[in-house]
Write an enzyme that holds these catalytic residues in place. Structure first.
Site, PDB file in Angstrom:
ATOM      1  CB  THR A  11      -7.351   7.907  -7.565  1.00  0.00           C
ATOM      2  OG1 THR A  11      -7.249   6.892  -6.943  1.00  0.00           O
ATOM      3  CG2 THR A  11      -7.473   9.234  -6.552  1.00  0.00           C
ATOM      4  CB  SER A 246       1.619  -0.036  -6.671  1.00  0.00           C
ATOM      5  OG  SER A 246       2.726   0.166  -7.603  1.00  0.00           O
ATOM      6  CE  LYS A 247      -4.929   3.191  -6.659  1.00  0.00           C
ATOM      7  NZ  LYS A 247      -5.804   4.085  -6.690  1.00  0.00           N
ATOM      8  NE  ARG A 248       2.208   6.048  -7.602  1.00  0.00           N
ATOM      9  CZ  ARG A 248       2.670   5.839  -6.329  1.00  0.00           C
ATOM     10  NH1 ARG A 248       3.896   5.910  -6.111  1.00  0.00           N
ATOM     11  NH2 ARG A 248       2.208   5.738  -5.478  1.00  0.00           N
ATOM     12  N   GLY A 250       1.363  -0.903 -12.458  1.00  0.00           N
ATOM     13  CA  GLY A 250       0.384  -1.375 -13.505  1.00  0.00           C
ATOM     14  C   GLY A 250      -0.032  -2.686 -12.826  1.00  0.00           C
TER      15      GLY A 250
END
Ligand code: GLU
Length: 472
Positions: A11, A246-248, A250
């Site tokens: 993803t 988290s990826k979200r 950044g």
């Protein structure tokens, strides 16, 4: 034989948490003399990002987490990409329908939304009682359907997690989740069970977000007559006391750290410590050492906080171990954006920066003074320890310029000789000379080193410029 797997969904970037899961699964297998397998979980077609699979291969290769089986290396249990195994899941789902452990469901999105609006917290088993013949007719007529797991209405499921101990979950808290979606692909909830079984996985290592859904998976293992694997769930890595990394948000992933100038061995080393520590609490460890030392006793039951300062410190230990050549080779890429470094002896600059660099992007900060010269601050000549100031600089600089002009090749000794001859302390002379050259209180080298870095012409230009400022 121990067999572990890393099962990422492609993803996007490989984030720190994912890399840690891969690392622990790798280490656990290596320590036990077992096998480490890579499986790509790409059945959520909407979330699949082009290029993400290649990035996973590349990152695992670069970090040394060599997998024994996987899509690009083969193995006896392939294919290792879930979208290539579609029929396998469908066949097993049909077996579960036969045994009554799963059922066809025709509920529309609207109906599901409605029951939630009406207060349901989970699916209400509405389609469980549709007779199978009827369901099959509806399917043959082209109606859309999914296959759901039939979770017993009552009872408690328990299993032993090797980190967390016994985990108990009431069936009542579990939902009849979808096993096969309307596009014919399995959900993670189903595919993970089928594949972990068929691929002979003995130890499932993954994040704690799956701790409480594992009982659902255990029901599937039992229903299909599969032996359950051992489970090792890992606490999340936190950004701070409240938020997960988290990826979200950044938060950094492997590629970002490389771009920031971290070394891969230091990244792997630091990530290993986010949730595990060896018995002797050593912090600097090579991958080979970790392969020897890894053990579940050292795996933490609590979340760890990602601390970039500590990672920088660890990185600096690895940077110090690089040879001069290796340091310079890597530094070159990080000098490139700084035009003010053009024309300088970069190889020499590297020797000055080596011991001062924690991560390679530091070269920007450490050399920024070079660009900030024309804006000369004569107050920097004031030094309490050496009792120097701009007035003293005005007096000394004409002589210092002569020394530089006439004795360039022997500058260090010549500056010392000048101090002795004119009754100054060496420190006074070196301070004035270095400030005049650099307009900076702290520089990655002393007076003669800075002069060598700039070369004779530029050094004289700078000394004269500084003189102009103090006599102005
Ligand atoms: N594909 C899942 C994920 O990326 C893997 C979970 C697991 O390791 O079972 O979160």
């Amino acid at each position: 034989m121990v067999r572990t797997r890393f099962a990422p969904s492609p993803t996007g970037f490989l984030h720190v948490g994912g890399l840690r899961t891969a690392l622990y699964a790798y280490l656990y297998a290596k320590k036990a003399g077992g096998k480490f397998i890579l499986r790509i979980e790409d059945t959520d077609l909407e979330r699949t990002v082009p290029g993400a699979v290649e990035l996973i291969y590349r990152t695992l290769r670069e970090t040394g987490l060599k997998y024994d089986e996987g899509p690009d290396v083969g193995g006896e249990y392939g294919p290792y990409i879930q979208t290539q195994r579609k029929q396998i899941y469908i066949d097993y789902a049909k077996k579960l329908i036969e045994s009554g452990d799963a059922y066809y469901c025709f509920c529309t999105k609207e109906r599901l939304e409605q029951i939630h609006k009406d207060g349901a917290t989970k699916y209400d088993k509405h389609c469980l009682h549709i007779p199978r013949e009827e369901a099959e007719k509806r399917i043959a007529a082209g109606e859309k359907y999914v296959i759901r797991q039939n979770i017993p209405a009552e009872g408690v499921s328990s299993y032993v997690d090797l980190v967390f101990g016994e985990i108990k979950v009431d069936y009542n808290d579990l939902e009849d989740n979808v096993l096969i979606k309307s596009d014919g692909y399995p959900t993670y909830n189903f595919a993970n069970v089928i594949d972990d079984h068929l691929m002979g996985i003995t130890h499932v290592i993954r994040g704690t977000e799956y701790l409480s859904s594992t009982p659902k998976y255990n029901l599937l293992y039992d229903a299909l007559g599969f032996e359950r694997p051992q489970y090792i769930h890992l606490q999340p890595i936190m950004r701070d006391a409240h938020q997960k990394l988290s990826k979200r948000h950044g938060d950094a992933n492997y590629e970002d750290f490389i771009a920031k100038g971290f070394l891969k061995d230091a990244i792997v080393n630091y990530i290993a410590l986010l949730g595990w520590s060896p018995k002797d609490n050593r912090e600097k460890l090579t991958l080979e050492e970790m392969e020897q030392l890894f053990s579940l006793d050292g795996v933490s039951k609590s979340a760890s906080i990602f601390d970039e300062t500590k990672m920088r410190w660890l990185n600096s230990l690895y940077v110090k171990e690089l040879s001069e050549e290796e340091f310079h080779k890597r530094a070159l890429a990080f000098y490139a954006p700084y035009k003010y470094l053009n024309g300088l002896d970069l190889e020499y600059l590297s020797t000055l920066l080596h011991s001062r660099t924690e991560v390679f992007t530091d070269v920007g900060k450490l050399t920024a003074f070079i660009e900030n010269f024309e804006n000369f601050d004569t107050a920097l000549f004031t030094n309490a320890k050496w009792k120097t100031d701009a007035a003293l600089a005005a007096k000394m600089l004409p002589d210092l310029i002569k020394v530089a002009e006439n004795e360039w090749d022997n500058l260090h000794d010549a500056l010392n000789a000048y101090a002795e001859r004119d009754g100054y302390k060496k420190g006074q002379v070196l301070w004035v000379f270095r400030i005049a050259l650099t307009n900076a209180a702290s520089t990655p080298g002393g007076a003669s080193e800075m002069a060598r870095l700039f070369g004779k012409d530029e050094s004289l230009r700078r000394l004269n410029y500084a003189l102009g400022k103090v006599i102005a």
